[in-house]
Design an enzyme around this catalytic site. Sequence first.
Site, PDB file in Angstrom:
ATOM      1  N   GLU A 152      19.239 -36.141  38.635  1.00 14.42           N
ATOM      2  CA  GLU A 152      18.694 -36.572  37.158  1.00 14.42           C
ATOM      3  C   GLU A 152      19.455 -37.752  36.434  1.00 14.42           C
ATOM      4  O   GLU A 152      18.991 -38.661  35.825  1.00 14.42           O
ATOM      5  CB  GLU A 152      18.823 -35.228  36.327  1.00 14.42           C
ATOM      6  CG  GLU A 152      17.948 -34.165  36.747  1.00 14.42           C
ATOM      7  CD  GLU A 152      16.407 -34.617  36.129  1.00 14.42           C
ATOM      8  OE1 GLU A 152      16.094 -35.661  35.537  1.00 14.42           O
ATOM      9  OE2 GLU A 152      15.431 -33.783  36.412  1.00 14.42           O
TER      10      GLU A 152
ATOM     11  N   ASP B 291      14.746 -38.464  27.768  1.00 13.68           N
ATOM     12  CA  ASP B 291      15.672 -37.701  28.441  1.00 13.68           C
ATOM     13  C   ASP B 291      17.028 -37.941  28.302  1.00 13.68           C
ATOM     14  O   ASP B 291      17.443 -39.368  28.466  1.00 13.68           O
ATOM     15  CB  ASP B 291      15.091 -37.712  29.987  1.00 13.68           C
ATOM     16  CG  ASP B 291      13.762 -37.216  30.190  1.00 13.68           C
ATOM     17  OD1 ASP B 291      13.222 -36.334  29.335  1.00 13.68           O
ATOM     18  OD2 ASP B 291      13.362 -37.588  31.135  1.00 13.68           O
TER      19      ASP B 291
END
EC number: 3.2.1.17
Length: 129
Positions: free
Chosen positions: A35, A53
């Site tokens: 991520e 994000d």
Amino acid sequence: KVFERCELARTLKELGLDGYKGVSLANWLCLTKWESSYNTKATNYNPGSESTDYGIFQINSKWWCDDGKTPNAVDGCHVACSELMENNIDKAVTCAKQIVREQGITAWVAWKSHCRGHDVSSYVEGCTL
């Protein structure tokens, strides 16, 4: 802050993520590697939903945090997105726990792509935990 792998493993363990909701520490390490590359300052904009994000877990502003600019945001973790990018990852971990409680580890696309069904033991190998 960019965490060193074993440093992050120790920190996540201290914050209670090892085995949380059945998710092993190695899986959390794999997830955060793919991520954010263990970087608390990582951000990625999603043009489709006009959301971003944030942080080491890449927590989304449409559903989980408030960045003051995402349309129709829910703020499920009741946290400012900026707080998810602090060097101290306590708030990010608290929110990640809520996400995994509500949606499971499959809420993270990177986990599904890179970690699910793989041997993730190498992510904690050699770490003193």
